[in-house]
Motif scaffolding. Structure first.
Motif, PDB file in Angstrom:
ATOM      1  N   LEU A 119       0.466 -45.257   6.640  1.00  0.00           N
ATOM      2  CA  LEU A 119      -0.034 -44.076   5.930  1.00  0.00           C
ATOM      3  C   LEU A 119       1.091 -43.080   5.677  1.00  0.00           C
ATOM      4  CD1 LEU A 119      -2.309 -42.449   4.716  1.00  0.00           C
ATOM      5  CD2 LEU A 119      -2.968 -41.716   7.031  1.00  0.00           C
ATOM      6  N   ARG A 120       1.975 -42.895   6.640  1.00  0.00           N
ATOM      7  CA  ARG A 120       3.110 -42.001   6.432  1.00  0.00           C
ATOM      8  C   ARG A 120       3.998 -42.507   5.286  1.00  0.00           C
ATOM      9  NH1 ARG A 120       6.509 -40.423  11.479  1.00  0.00           N
ATOM     10  NH2 ARG A 120       7.174 -38.827   9.999  1.00  0.00           N
ATOM     11  N   SER A 121       4.187 -43.817   5.211  1.00  0.00           N
ATOM     12  CA  SER A 121       4.995 -44.393   4.126  1.00  0.00           C
ATOM     13  C   SER A 121       4.328 -44.153   2.778  1.00  0.00           C
ATOM     14  CB  SER A 121       5.182 -45.896   4.360  1.00  0.00           C
ATOM     15  OG  SER A 121       5.944 -46.134   5.530  1.00  0.00           O
ATOM     16  N   ALA A 122       2.992 -44.319   2.727  1.00  0.00           N
ATOM     17  CA  ALA A 122       2.266 -44.103   1.478  1.00  0.00           C
ATOM     18  C   ALA A 122       2.406 -42.654   1.012  1.00  0.00           C
ATOM     19  CB  ALA A 122       0.793 -44.471   1.655  1.00  0.00           C
ATOM     20  N   LEU A 123       2.352 -41.712   1.949  1.00  0.00           N
ATOM     21  CA  LEU A 123       2.484 -40.302   1.586  1.00  0.00           C
ATOM     22  C   LEU A 123       3.916 -39.971   1.171  1.00  0.00           C
ATOM     23  CD1 LEU A 123       0.341 -38.545   4.362  1.00  0.00           C
ATOM     24  CD2 LEU A 123      -0.351 -39.228   2.066  1.00  0.00           C
ATOM     25  N   ARG A 124       4.888 -40.620   1.804  1.00  0.00           N
ATOM     26  CA  ARG A 124       6.291 -40.377   1.450  1.00  0.00           C
ATOM     27  C   ARG A 124       6.605 -40.869   0.041  1.00  0.00           C
ATOM     28  NH1 ARG A 124       7.811 -41.623   6.689  1.00  0.00           N
ATOM     29  NH2 ARG A 124       8.025 -43.822   6.117  1.00  0.00           N
ATOM     30  N   ARG A 125       6.059 -42.040  -0.300  1.00  0.00           N
ATOM     31  CA  ARG A 125       6.355 -42.625  -1.617  1.00  0.00           C
ATOM     32  C   ARG A 125       5.747 -41.812  -2.750  1.00  0.00           C
ATOM     33  NH1 ARG A 125       5.254 -47.520   1.215  1.00  0.00           N
ATOM     34  NH2 ARG A 125       3.135 -47.534   0.363  1.00  0.00           N
ATOM     35  N   ARG A 126       4.589 -41.197  -2.490  1.00  0.00           N
ATOM     36  CA  ARG A 126       3.893 -40.399  -3.500  1.00  0.00           C
ATOM     37  C   ARG A 126       3.687 -41.191  -4.793  1.00  0.00           C
ATOM     38  NH1 ARG A 126       6.345 -34.225  -3.183  1.00  0.00           N
ATOM     39  NH2 ARG A 126       6.444 -34.072  -0.910  1.00  0.00           N
ATOM     40  N   ARG A 255      -9.310 -31.636  -6.573  1.00  0.00           N
ATOM     41  CA  ARG A 255      -9.492 -30.450  -7.415  1.00  0.00           C
ATOM     42  C   ARG A 255      -8.253 -30.111  -8.245  1.00  0.00           C
ATOM     43  NH1 ARG A 255     -11.855 -27.006  -2.313  1.00  0.00           N
ATOM     44  NH2 ARG A 255     -13.886 -28.042  -2.155  1.00  0.00           N
ATOM     45  N   GLU A 256      -7.076 -30.208  -7.609  1.00  0.00           N
ATOM     46  CA  GLU A 256      -5.863 -29.697  -8.261  1.00  0.00           C
ATOM     47  C   GLU A 256      -4.740 -30.713  -8.373  1.00  0.00           C
ATOM     48  OE1 GLU A 256      -4.676 -26.275  -6.062  1.00  0.00           O
ATOM     49  OE2 GLU A 256      -6.706 -25.462  -5.918  1.00  0.00           O
ATOM     50  N   GLY A 257      -4.918 -31.902  -7.793  1.00  0.00           N
ATOM     51  CA  GLY A 257      -3.850 -32.887  -7.803  1.00  0.00           C
ATOM     52  C   GLY A 257      -3.020 -32.822  -6.527  1.00  0.00           C
ATOM     53  N   ILE A 258      -1.940 -33.585  -6.476  1.00  0.00           N
ATOM     54  CA  ILE A 258      -1.119 -33.698  -5.271  1.00  0.00           C
ATOM     55  C   ILE A 258      -0.373 -32.394  -4.999  1.00  0.00           C
ATOM     56  CG2 ILE A 258       0.809 -34.925  -4.210  1.00  0.00           C
ATOM     57  CD1 ILE A 258       0.018 -37.363  -5.877  1.00  0.00           C
ATOM     58  N   ASP A 259      -0.460 -31.924  -3.770  1.00  0.00           N
ATOM     59  CA  ASP A 259       0.214 -30.703  -3.338  1.00  0.00           C
ATOM     60  C   ASP A 259       1.279 -31.081  -2.307  1.00  0.00           C
ATOM     61  OD1 ASP A 259       0.845 -28.388  -1.664  1.00  0.00           O
ATOM     62  OD2 ASP A 259      -0.757 -27.364  -2.742  1.00  0.00           O
ATOM     63  N   GLY A 260       2.542 -30.849  -2.631  1.00  0.00           N
ATOM     64  CA  GLY A 260       3.640 -31.241  -1.755  1.00  0.00           C
ATOM     65  C   GLY A 260       3.570 -30.589  -0.390  1.00  0.00           C
ATOM     66  N   GLU A 261       3.157 -29.329  -0.333  1.00  0.00           N
ATOM     67  CA  GLU A 261       3.096 -28.620   0.941  1.00  0.00           C
ATOM     68  C   GLU A 261       2.044 -29.235   1.862  1.00  0.00           C
ATOM     69  OE1 GLU A 261       2.167 -24.126   2.689  1.00  0.00           O
ATOM     70  OE2 GLU A 261       2.529 -24.425   0.540  1.00  0.00           O
ATOM     71  N   LYS A 262       0.882 -29.565   1.301  1.00  0.00           N
ATOM     72  CA  LYS A 262      -0.181 -30.161   2.119  1.00  0.00           C
ATOM     73  C   LYS A 262       0.183 -31.572   2.545  1.00  0.00           C
ATOM     74  CE  LYS A 262      -4.063 -27.336   0.598  1.00  0.00           C
ATOM     75  NZ  LYS A 262      -3.211 -26.294   0.013  1.00  0.00           N
TER      76      LYS A 262
END
Length: 320
Positions: A119-126, A255-262
């Protein structure tokens, strides 16, 4: 501090035990360790990875002392003359079940760590919303399977604890009865701490939130009364913190799409969970070795009386 709802610890309580002062010093040490561990366990407010780690590490110390006690010449001579074969057989049966459950939890934690890493890899790849959705869905599905298996093993542990409690201790020899009592209570404490570890792995999963239909499989991580707010995180464990962060991130994406901070916040929560899992794995590895040694001492000890000795107090491994 009020007890958190995440404190799903075992309902079984190991009674504070005591033996006459003429008991062997190692026996008294074991009793002291069990009572101290139970006391610290009872006063904890949240079932976190740190608490589970402390419980498993403390339990390892109990079994190190227990193994010292079982391998003393006086203990082995007493066991070789004992008429308590039924009770010892019950302890042996319980020890193999504890080893099986310990091995299962080691494998489960390994798979959980792999899921967290994926899951961390999936979030890193974006790789867009679809890539994140797939990673979170796989994690959520694994959590559901893990919860089901953990609940099945918790039921088995409750039955095991009942059998240990029902075991009748003989009074043929003071040293023997004291030894059997502390071994039984160490095993009872084991069932309690393993139930707590499995409770940690079996965090509640509720019905999907229909307002986020695209992410319905993921929103099963949301608690019945909604997501945990960040100001409540002091009272929840690492799994629930990840759930909270995933829920917030998912709602924002819908609602707003991918948020880098979150995404970064979620990564930090996943990293904390990964570290916690690693510590529990280390504690389980040490405990597993101790359980094997204790079983071997019960099973083969009377055959090796010549190799046993009663060490001077300062030479024993068991230190408080």
């Amino acid at each position: 501090m009020a007890i958190s709802s995440s404190k799903c610890k075992s309902s079984y309580h190991v009674r504070s035990i005591s033996l006459p002062s003429r008991s062997h010093p190692t026996t008294l040490r074991i009793i002291d360790l069990i009572n101290k561990l139970q006391s610290s366990w009872d006063t904890a407010s949240t079932l976190s990875s740190g608490l589970v780690y402390a419980g498993l590490s403390g339990l390892e110390g109990v079994y190190v002392c227990t193994d010292d006690l079982l391998n003393m010449r006086s203990t082995q001579q007493t066991l070789s003359r004992s008429q308590q074969e039924g009770f010892i057989d019950e302890l042996l049966d319980g020890s193999i079940q504890l080893l099986d459950i310990c091995d299962y939890t080691r494998q489960t934690l390994l798979h959980l760590k792999e899921q967290v890493g994926a899951l961390r890899s999936a979030l890193r790849r974006r790789n867009g919303e679809l890539g994140i959705e797939t990673g979170v869905a796989e994690y959520a599905n694994f959590r559901k399977r893990m919860k089901k298996d953990a609940k099945r093993l918790m039921a088995a542990l409750r039955k095991m604890a009942t059998r240990f409690e029902d075991c009748q201790l003989g009074n043929e020899d003071h040293h023997l009865s004291s030894m059997m009592r502390v071994v039984r209570d160490a095993n009872l404490l084991s069932t309690s701490i393993f139930q707590s570890l499995l409770s940690f792995l079996a965090m509640p999963v509720s019905r999907p939130n229909r307002q986020i239909s695209r992410w319905s499989i993921v929103s099963k991580l949301v608690h019945p009364k909604g997501a945990i707010s960040f100001d409540q995180e002091a009272d929840v464990n690492e799994l629930e913190r990840v759930d909270c962060s995933l829920t917030t991130m998912i709602k924002n994406i819908s609602r707003e799409g991918i948020d880098g901070e979150k995404l970064q916040v979620t990564q930090c929560k996943l990293e904390g969970l990964e570290i916690g899992i690693g510590r529990i794995e280390d504690a389980l590895e040490g405990l597993y070795r101790c359980l094997i040694r204790t079983r071997a001492s019960l099973l083969f000890g009377p055959m090796d009386i010549g190799k046993c000795r009663d060490p001077p107090l300062e030479e024993g491994r068991c230190l408080v």
